[in-house]
Design an enzyme around this catalytic site. Structure first.
Site, short mmCIF file in Angstrom:
data_model
loop_
_atom_site.label_atom_id
_atom_site.label_comp_id
_atom_site.label_asym_id
_atom_site.label_seq_id
_atom_site.Cartn_x
_atom_site.Cartn_y
_atom_site.Cartn_z
N CYS A 8 41.71 42.45 36.31
CA CYS A 8 42.34 41.13 36.48
C CYS A 8 41.31 40.07 36.08
O CYS A 8 40.39 40.36 35.33
CB CYS A 8 42.88 40.95 37.90
SG CYS A 8 41.64 41.06 39.20
N ASN A 11 38.56 40.00 39.76
CA ASN A 11 38.28 41.31 40.40
C ASN A 11 38.12 41.18 41.92
O ASN A 11 37.35 41.90 42.55
CB ASN A 11 37.04 41.98 39.77
CG ASN A 11 36.85 43.46 40.12
OD1 ASN A 11 35.74 43.95 40.13
ND2 ASN A 11 37.91 44.17 40.39
N CYS A 13 41.27 39.88 43.84
CA CYS A 13 42.62 39.89 44.45
C CYS A 13 43.47 41.06 43.97
O CYS A 13 43.82 41.95 44.73
CB CYS A 13 43.36 38.58 44.18
SG CYS A 13 42.60 37.14 44.98
N ARG A 14 43.81 41.08 42.69
CA ARG A 14 44.77 42.08 42.21
C ARG A 14 44.13 43.42 41.86
O ARG A 14 44.58 44.47 42.34
CB ARG A 14 45.53 41.52 40.99
CG ARG A 14 46.42 40.34 41.34
CD ARG A 14 46.86 39.58 40.11
NE ARG A 14 45.74 38.89 39.46
CZ ARG A 14 45.80 38.25 38.31
NH1 ARG A 14 46.95 38.21 37.65
NH2 ARG A 14 44.73 37.66 37.81
N SER A 15 43.12 43.44 41.00
CA SER A 15 42.64 44.74 40.50
C SER A 15 41.96 45.63 41.55
O SER A 15 42.16 46.85 41.51
CB SER A 15 41.77 44.58 39.25
OG SER A 15 40.62 43.83 39.49
N ASP A 126 49.08 35.98 39.87
CA ASP A 126 47.79 35.74 40.52
C ASP A 126 48.02 35.03 41.86
O ASP A 126 48.54 33.92 41.88
CB ASP A 126 46.96 34.87 39.57
CG ASP A 126 45.57 34.63 40.07
OD1 ASP A 126 45.29 35.00 41.23
OD2 ASP A 126 44.76 34.08 39.31
P1 4NP Z 1 42.27 37.95 40.67
O1 4NP Z 1 42.48 36.49 41.31
O2 4NP Z 1 42.14 37.74 39.18
O3 4NP Z 1 43.52 38.69 41.02
O4 4NP Z 1 41.01 38.51 41.31
C1 4NP Z 1 41.62 35.42 41.10
C2 4NP Z 1 40.42 35.37 41.77
C3 4NP Z 1 39.60 34.29 41.61
C4 4NP Z 1 39.95 33.25 40.76
C5 4NP Z 1 41.15 33.31 40.08
C6 4NP Z 1 41.98 34.40 40.24
N1 4NP Z 1 39.09 32.12 40.62
O5 4NP Z 1 39.49 31.17 39.90
O6 4NP Z 1 38.00 32.09 41.19
#
Ligand code: 4NP
Length: 162
Positions: A8, A11, A13-15, A126
């Site tokens: 993602c 790294n 939240c989703r992955s 997201d």
């Molecule tokens: P992820 O979510 O891609 O599912 O881990 C996010 C985590 C952090 C951020 C954006 C999306 N950020 O902008 O810091």
């Protein structure tokens, strides 16, 4: 042994959740000798951090999972180290493809293509700027998609889009 890397943006939240749910399904089906998994982010915002605390709380509550993965950045060598790279959305997919080396081995897929209920969607949304409902929805989506993906891997029926 087939290896899978879930990717993602951050790294956190989703992955890491996709990785843990996939491994849970693998363990429950006694397939640990056949599949291994890891996760990574296309961005470097959260390197070395545990998953977001909202993701971890939901993983514990809904699937009794304790997420221990620490965020790392996706790198070109992952195309050689893994058999499958599973992107959470199209932007992740495009950023992964920018790092594709000449001797790439991995096939690149979109996680949402394995949604057993809703077709024609591309993204695991997201949840980072969302609320508890968004984290819950992502958890259920990833539980379903990782289970279907494992089923398709077992049937050798993978939709390659790279
Ligand atoms: P992820 O979510 O891609 O599912 O881990 C996010 C985590 C952090 C951020 C954006 C999306 N950020 O902008 O810091």
């Amino acid at each position: 042994m087939q290896s899978v890397l879930f990717v993602c943006l951050g790294n956190i939240c989703r992955s890491p959740l996709a990785e843990a749910l996939f491994v849970k399904h693998v363990n429950e089906q006694n397939l640990t000798k056949k599949f291994s998994a890891d996760s990574a982010g296309t961005a470097a915002y959260h390197l070395g951090e545990l998953a977001d605390k909202r993701t971890r709380a939901m993983a514990l509550k809904l699937s009794n999972l304790n997420l221990t993965h620490k965020a790392r950045q996706f790198e070109s060598n992952d195309f050689i180290a893994f058999d499958f790279i599973v992107a959470m959305d199209k932007t992740n997919f495009q950023n992964i493809m920018k790092l594709k080396p000449e001797n790439a081995k991995a096939k690149v897929l979109l996680m949402r293509h394995y949604d057993s209920m809703i077709q024609n969607e591309d993204a695991i949304p997201d949840p980072y700027y969302g609320n508890e409902n968004d984290f819950e929805k992502v958890h259920h989506l990833l539980n379903d998609c990782t289970k279907s993906f494992l089923k398709e891997l077992m049937r050798n029926n993978i939709r390659i889009i790279s």
